[in-house]
Design an enzyme around this catalytic site. Sequence first.
Site, PDB file in Angstrom:
ATOM      1  N   CYS A  60      35.591 129.454 -31.809  1.00  0.00           N
ATOM      2  CA  CYS A  60      35.588 128.700 -32.924  1.00  0.00           C
ATOM      3  C   CYS A  60      35.584 129.866 -34.222  1.00  0.00           C
ATOM      4  CB  CYS A  60      34.635 127.654 -33.203  1.00  0.00           C
ATOM      5  SG  CYS A  60      35.281 126.319 -31.848  1.00  0.00           S
TER       6      CYS A  60
ATOM      7  N   CYS B 149      30.222 127.103 -30.878  1.00  0.00           N
ATOM      8  CA  CYS B 149      31.341 127.651 -30.165  1.00  0.00           C
ATOM      9  C   CYS B 149      31.688 128.964 -30.727  1.00  0.00           C
ATOM     10  CB  CYS B 149      32.389 126.684 -30.574  1.00  0.00           C
ATOM     11  SG  CYS B 149      34.249 127.170 -30.115  1.00  0.00           S
TER      12      CYS B 149
END
Length: 108
Positions: free
Chosen positions: A35, A32
Amino acid sequence: MSNLQAVTDDNFETEVLKSDKPVLVDFWAEWCGPCRQVGPILDELNSEHGEKLTFVKLNVDENPVTASNARVSGIPTLNVYQGGEVVKQIVGARPKSVLLKELADYIG
């Protein structure tokens, strides 16, 4: 990548739900991109405000039970738990200034 303490399906209840102070859980995954953007910001917030709010991370790929129970459908999701309940949810990456405002009730 974040340096926060990792929690798992096995210790989530003890480390988060039964904590005596508010806990921010960063639900994230290796793949991600957003993230990875928010990780260093959370490290900074932990250094600056860790005495008031515990910061931990949970890998959703490695801990699907907890992620599912928390109804995490998009990552990064930042949930603040207090007294075993979610009291704040932030979905998506945010700049540090926005996170500071969002978390003011817990770190102020």
